[in-house]
Design a protein around this motif. Structure first.
Motif, PDB file in Angstrom:
ATOM      1  N   GLY A   1      14.582  88.400  22.287  1.00  0.00           N
ATOM      2  CA  GLY A   1      15.098  89.021  21.073  1.00  0.00           C
ATOM      3  C   GLY A   1      14.115  89.964  20.408  1.00  0.00           C
ATOM      4  N   ASN A   2      12.815  89.629  20.491  1.00  0.00           N
ATOM      5  CA  ASN A   2      11.735  90.541  20.088  1.00  0.00           C
ATOM      6  C   ASN A   2      11.630  90.866  18.601  1.00  0.00           C
ATOM      7  OD1 ASN A   2      10.989  90.693  22.793  1.00  0.00           O
ATOM      8  ND2 ASN A   2      12.356  92.422  23.161  1.00  0.00           N
ATOM      9  N   GLN A   3      12.184  90.023  17.706  1.00  0.00           N
ATOM     10  CA  GLN A   3      11.930  90.242  16.285  1.00  0.00           C
ATOM     11  C   GLN A   3      10.550  89.705  15.937  1.00  0.00           C
ATOM     12  OE1 GLN A   3      14.715  89.071  17.560  1.00  0.00           O
ATOM     13  NE2 GLN A   3      16.495  89.363  16.248  1.00  0.00           N
ATOM     14  N   ALA A   4       9.726  90.534  15.290  1.00  0.00           N
ATOM     15  CA  ALA A   4       8.370  90.102  14.957  1.00  0.00           C
ATOM     16  C   ALA A   4       8.362  89.305  13.657  1.00  0.00           C
ATOM     17  CB  ALA A   4       7.445  91.306  14.854  1.00  0.00           C
ATOM     18  N   LEU A   5       9.103  88.200  13.641  1.00  0.00           N
ATOM     19  CA  LEU A   5       9.201  87.380  12.439  1.00  0.00           C
ATOM     20  C   LEU A   5       8.904  85.935  12.787  1.00  0.00           C
ATOM     21  CD1 LEU A   5      12.611  88.796  11.201  1.00  0.00           C
ATOM     22  CD2 LEU A   5      10.381  89.276  10.194  1.00  0.00           C
ATOM     23  N   LEU A   6       8.478  85.171  11.791  1.00  0.00           N
ATOM     24  CA  LEU A   6       8.277  83.747  12.025  1.00  0.00           C
ATOM     25  C   LEU A   6       9.638  83.089  12.246  1.00  0.00           C
ATOM     26  CD1 LEU A   6       5.547  82.875   9.387  1.00  0.00           C
ATOM     27  CD2 LEU A   6       5.358  82.562  11.853  1.00  0.00           C
ATOM     28  N   PRO A   7       9.795  82.320  13.318  1.00  0.00           N
ATOM     29  CA  PRO A   7      11.106  81.711  13.598  1.00  0.00           C
ATOM     30  C   PRO A   7      11.388  80.541  12.664  1.00  0.00           C
ATOM     31  CG  PRO A   7       9.483  81.024  15.224  1.00  0.00           C
ATOM     32  CD  PRO A   7       8.795  82.014  14.333  1.00  0.00           C
ATOM     33  N   GLU A   8      12.666  80.364  12.310  1.00  0.00           N
ATOM     34  CA  GLU A   8      13.049  79.223  11.489  1.00  0.00           C
ATOM     35  C   GLU A   8      13.843  78.204  12.293  1.00  0.00           C
ATOM     36  OE1 GLU A   8      15.024  81.157   8.297  1.00  0.00           O
ATOM     37  OE2 GLU A   8      13.123  81.871   7.460  1.00  0.00           O
ATOM     38  N   LYS A   9      14.673  78.701  13.241  1.00  0.00           N
ATOM     39  CA  LYS A   9      15.429  77.800  14.109  1.00  0.00           C
ATOM     40  C   LYS A   9      15.044  78.111  15.562  1.00  0.00           C
ATOM     41  CE  LYS A   9      19.525  79.477  13.016  1.00  0.00           C
ATOM     42  NZ  LYS A   9      19.226  80.645  12.173  1.00  0.00           N
ATOM     43  N   ILE A  10      15.401  77.192  16.475  1.00  0.00           N
ATOM     44  CA  ILE A  10      15.028  77.454  17.861  1.00  0.00           C
ATOM     45  C   ILE A  10      15.874  78.556  18.489  1.00  0.00           C
ATOM     46  CG2 ILE A  10      13.969  75.249  18.473  1.00  0.00           C
ATOM     47  CD1 ILE A  10      16.648  74.483  19.734  1.00  0.00           C
ATOM     48  N   THR A  11      16.943  78.957  17.802  1.00  0.00           N
ATOM     49  CA  THR A  11      17.731  80.039  18.377  1.00  0.00           C
ATOM     50  C   THR A  11      17.304  81.401  17.827  1.00  0.00           C
ATOM     51  OG1 THR A  11      19.364  79.513  16.701  1.00  0.00           O
ATOM     52  CG2 THR A  11      19.799  78.726  18.926  1.00  0.00           C
ATOM     53  N   ASP A  12      16.316  81.406  16.904  1.00  0.00           N
ATOM     54  CA  ASP A  12      15.870  82.673  16.312  1.00  0.00           C
ATOM     55  C   ASP A  12      15.194  83.566  17.352  1.00  0.00           C
ATOM     56  OD1 ASP A  12      16.828  82.135  13.885  1.00  0.00           O
ATOM     57  OD2 ASP A  12      14.896  81.797  12.895  1.00  0.00           O
ATOM     58  N   GLY A  13      15.388  84.883  17.169  1.00  0.00           N
ATOM     59  CA  GLY A  13      14.710  85.832  18.037  1.00  0.00           C
ATOM     60  C   GLY A  13      13.228  85.865  17.707  1.00  0.00           C
ATOM     61  N   ILE A  14      12.407  85.936  18.726  1.00  0.00           N
ATOM     62  CA  ILE A  14      10.968  85.958  18.492  1.00  0.00           C
ATOM     63  C   ILE A  14      10.325  87.008  19.380  1.00  0.00           C
ATOM     64  CG2 ILE A  14      10.489  83.603  17.724  1.00  0.00           C
ATOM     65  CD1 ILE A  14       9.928  83.394  20.953  1.00  0.00           C
ATOM     66  N   ARG A  15       9.074  87.344  19.068  1.00  0.00           N
ATOM     67  CA  ARG A  15       8.341  88.310  19.878  1.00  0.00           C
ATOM     68  C   ARG A  15       6.986  87.705  20.236  1.00  0.00           C
ATOM     69  NH1 ARG A  15       6.936  94.381  17.942  1.00  0.00           N
ATOM     70  NH2 ARG A  15       9.189  94.535  17.887  1.00  0.00           N
ATOM     71  N   THR A  16       6.711  87.594  21.518  1.00  0.00           N
ATOM     72  CA  THR A  16       5.422  87.021  21.925  1.00  0.00           C
ATOM     73  C   THR A  16       4.350  88.109  21.919  1.00  0.00           C
ATOM     74  OG1 THR A  16       5.849  87.444  24.241  1.00  0.00           O
ATOM     75  CG2 THR A  16       6.529  85.305  23.414  1.00  0.00           C
ATOM     76  N   LEU A  17       3.087  87.684  22.055  1.00  0.00           N
ATOM     77  CA  LEU A  17       1.967  88.630  22.106  1.00  0.00           C
ATOM     78  C   LEU A  17       2.164  89.637  23.234  1.00  0.00           C
ATOM     79  CD1 LEU A  17      -0.964  86.108  21.642  1.00  0.00           C
ATOM     80  CD2 LEU A  17      -0.427  87.973  20.102  1.00  0.00           C
ATOM     81  N   THR A  18       2.564  89.104  24.403  1.00  0.00           N
ATOM     82  CA  THR A  18       2.727  89.977  25.567  1.00  0.00           C
ATOM     83  C   THR A  18       3.832  90.999  25.321  1.00  0.00           C
ATOM     84  OG1 THR A  18       4.190  88.307  26.466  1.00  0.00           O
ATOM     85  CG2 THR A  18       1.930  88.288  27.245  1.00  0.00           C
ATOM     86  N   ALA A  19       4.941  90.519  24.762  1.00  0.00           N
ATOM     87  CA  ALA A  19       6.082  91.407  24.512  1.00  0.00           C
ATOM     88  C   ALA A  19       5.694  92.507  23.535  1.00  0.00           C
ATOM     89  CB  ALA A  19       7.262  90.606  23.974  1.00  0.00           C
ATOM     90  N   ASN A  20       4.908  92.132  22.513  1.00  0.00           N
ATOM     91  CA  ASN A  20       4.486  93.106  21.512  1.00  0.00           C
ATOM     92  C   ASN A  20       3.760  94.278  22.171  1.00  0.00           C
ATOM     93  OD1 ASN A  20       4.262  93.970  18.852  1.00  0.00           O
ATOM     94  ND2 ASN A  20       2.179  93.163  18.700  1.00  0.00           N
ATOM     95  N   ILE A  21       2.871  93.958  23.122  1.00  0.00           N
ATOM     96  CA  ILE A  21       2.108  95.013  23.777  1.00  0.00           C
ATOM     97  C   ILE A  21       3.025  95.916  24.589  1.00  0.00           C
ATOM     98  CG2 ILE A  21       0.270  95.509  25.439  1.00  0.00           C
ATOM     99  CD1 ILE A  21      -0.816  92.679  24.752  1.00  0.00           C
TER     100      ILE A  21
END
Lengths: 275, 272
Positions: A213-233
């Motif tokens: 999902g690649n959202q650069a936000l702190l996740p609140e639920k396990i279904t939230d979109g997140i962005r890892t360090l690798t993805a950010n680069i």
């Protein structure tokens, strides 16, 4: 001629030194410029506003890795038990080649599979976009399977046969002997498999980009979109300039330090096993 | 407690079935969806926005593999020869080499990509080019080559070396005429492994070899490999049919390379 051979052998040393020099030499000054605290613990990543906090990415990397371990390790270890102690001989070769093939499939193909199969599946099951922490964890859980299976299997095979025989002679059935005598004896090898699995999951890029999902936000639920360090680069390096680009390189440095720590754990474990 | 045995047994069986079916699902899904899209126009010599030909990417991949091996194989094999044939046992240099090789094998490909970008693309002024990509990948596959060659050399019985020395051959001649040929199957299985990694690599190449479509004109020119081609197609999101077809070609390549490495391993076991 010996000097030539010695030189080629030293290339790996030179390479490590160069990698450290280039990454640290570029990364640390950038962290200083942004502020170490602001960079590592800042929760806003917004290059257009000159905000470079990578805390959400660090958290995301740790969470998906933990998820991958939770999913991949039990399945991988049980599968290794199957290969080492249950598998009929004629199934062994095909299963083993299947695991090898699983290890050989490029990560971009895993990512593609995740995008066209896993994401729609999660969408139907849980609603939302289908891309997020859980999907990425499952994806990575699958991807670390070959590492976990191969190393656990060789650890299980390294346990002396007498452990199993002794347990059976005391009246334990096959399952109890395997689970209570052989498995505990192989635990340091299995721990090594887990550590290598962590290394692989933290560093994985292309598959995660496709499904997280690649959202650069702190996740609140396990279904939230997140962005890892690798993805950010990989997502932003293409168009980044100046401080933004340097921040991405510093992001790589954080990742590199993670990997070095994992390597350190691994070699400490191996030394303890030998000693 | 009564169900412990059943639980353990089904757990083990289920996991094995699960692993196997994940692989089958992945292969089946991509092959079934992809093969119908393998149109002849996908294999046209030149890439246009109309045919989205994957042939230039395929050619670039082959060039990338050759160039990387050209750099990495001499280093890997030479290094392993030093470690097995020349180095004094337990010397500190050997320990250092082992540790660094282990470190290299744990570094994720995106970090290699960053390093290659900083060192080869920027510092060495090579720009986005096949050479930048190949140098980056060469460092990446070096530990694999080093380890497999080392194992292959150690598997050559000492009697081979003693026989050669006994006939009056020098160290160098023994290494090149006796030990290396005897270790060849093991070395080639390492090379095949390395080829597999090069073919599938994406993250280390995007910012070193670049994503330019079309054929690379020489090693200082940028060109995308097949794996990057797939990434770009997915990123654009408009060409899913072509993406499926590209994934099929990539999978078939990888399966072929895997089969080759298995065949070599089998040959190795039989040879003993």
């Amino acid at each position: 001629m010996q000097a030539v051979f010695a030189f080629t052998a030293c290339i790996s040393v030179i390479a490590v030194v160069l990698i450290c020099l280039f990454l640290f030499g570029n990364g640390f000054p950038t962290m200083g410029k942004i502020g170490v605290g602001k960079f590592l613990f800042g929760t806003t990543w917004s290059p257009t506003q000159e905000q470079y906090g990578i805390f959400p990415m660090i958290v995301a990397s740790i969470f998906v890795t933990a998820g991958a371990i939770l999913i991949g390790v039990p399945i991988g270890v049980l599968c290794a038990l199957f290969l080492a102690h249950y598998c009929p001989k004629r199934f062994y070769r095909p299963l083993k080649s299947a695991v090898e093939l699983l290890a050989g499939i490029p990560s971009i193909v895993y990512g593609f599979f995740g995008l066209v199969v896993l994401v729609p599946l999660m969408q139907r099951l849980l609603g939302g976009s289908g891309k997020g922490m859980l999907t990425a964890s499952i994806m990575l859980g699958i991807m670390i399977l070959p590492t976990v299976i191969n190393i656990s299997e060789s650890a299980l095979r390294a346990v002396p046969q007498s452990y199993y025989e002794g347990s059976v002679a005391l009246g334990a059935d096959h399952e109890r002997s395997v689970f209570s005598a052989v498995l505990p004896a192989a635990r340091s090898g299995i721990l090594a498999a887990v550590i290598l699995g962590i290394g692989r999951a933290v560093g994985e890029t292309m598959a995660v980009v496709m499904v997280a999902g690649n959202q650069a936000l702190l996740p609140e639920k396990i279904t939230d979109g997140i962005r890892t360090l690798t993805a950010n680069i990989v997502l932003e390096m293409g168009y980044a300039a100046d401080l933004h680009r340097e921040a991405l390189i510093a992001c790589g440095v954080v990742l590199f330090v993670f990997i070095l720590l994992i390597n350190l754990c691994f070699s400490a474990l191996k030394r303890r096993e030998r000693g | 407690m009564r169900y412990r045995r059943l639980l353990q047994k089904t757990g083990v069986l289920l996991s094995a079935v699960l692993v196997f079916s994940v692989l089958l699902a992945l292969l089946a899904y991509i092959l079934i969806r992809g093969i119908p899209h393998l149109r002849p126009s996908l294999f046209a010599w030149n890439y246009t926005t109309e045919n989205l030909s994957l042939l230039p990417a395929l050619v670039n991949t082959v060039q990338m593999v050759l160039l990387t091996l050209l750099i990495a194989v001499p280093c890997g094999v030479g290094g392993a020869v030093y470690l097995v044939e020349y180095a004094p046992r337990g010397s500190r240099l050997v320990k250092l080499i082992r540790t660094t090789a282990e470190t290299l094998s744990g570094i994720p490909s995106i970090v290699y990509g960053l390093f290659g970008y900083l060192m080869f693309v920027l510092a060495c002024r090579m720009g986005n080019s096949l050479l930048s990509g190949a140098l980056t990948l060469a460092i990446m596959v070096l530990p694999t080559l080093l380890r497999t060659t080392e194992e292959a050399l150690m598997a050559v019985p000492d009697s081979f070396r003693e026989g050669s020395f006994g006939l009056g051959a020098g160290k160098l001649r023994t290494v090149f005429r006796i030990v290396l040929p005897a270790a060849m199957p093991g070395i080639s299985s390492g090379i095949v492994l390395a080829i597999g990694r090069i073919v599938g690599e994406t993250a280390a190449l995007i910012y070193t070899a670049g994503t330019v479509t079309g054929h690379a004109q020489g090693i200082m020119d940028s060109g995308r490999t097949l794996a990057i081609h797939l990434y770009c197609l997915l990123n654009e999101g408009l060409y899913m049919d072509e993406a499926y077809a590209t994934a099929v070609v990539l999978l078939v390549l990888v399966i072929g390379i895997n089969a080759l490495s298995n065949a070599l391993a089998k040959y190795l076991v039989k040879g003993r």
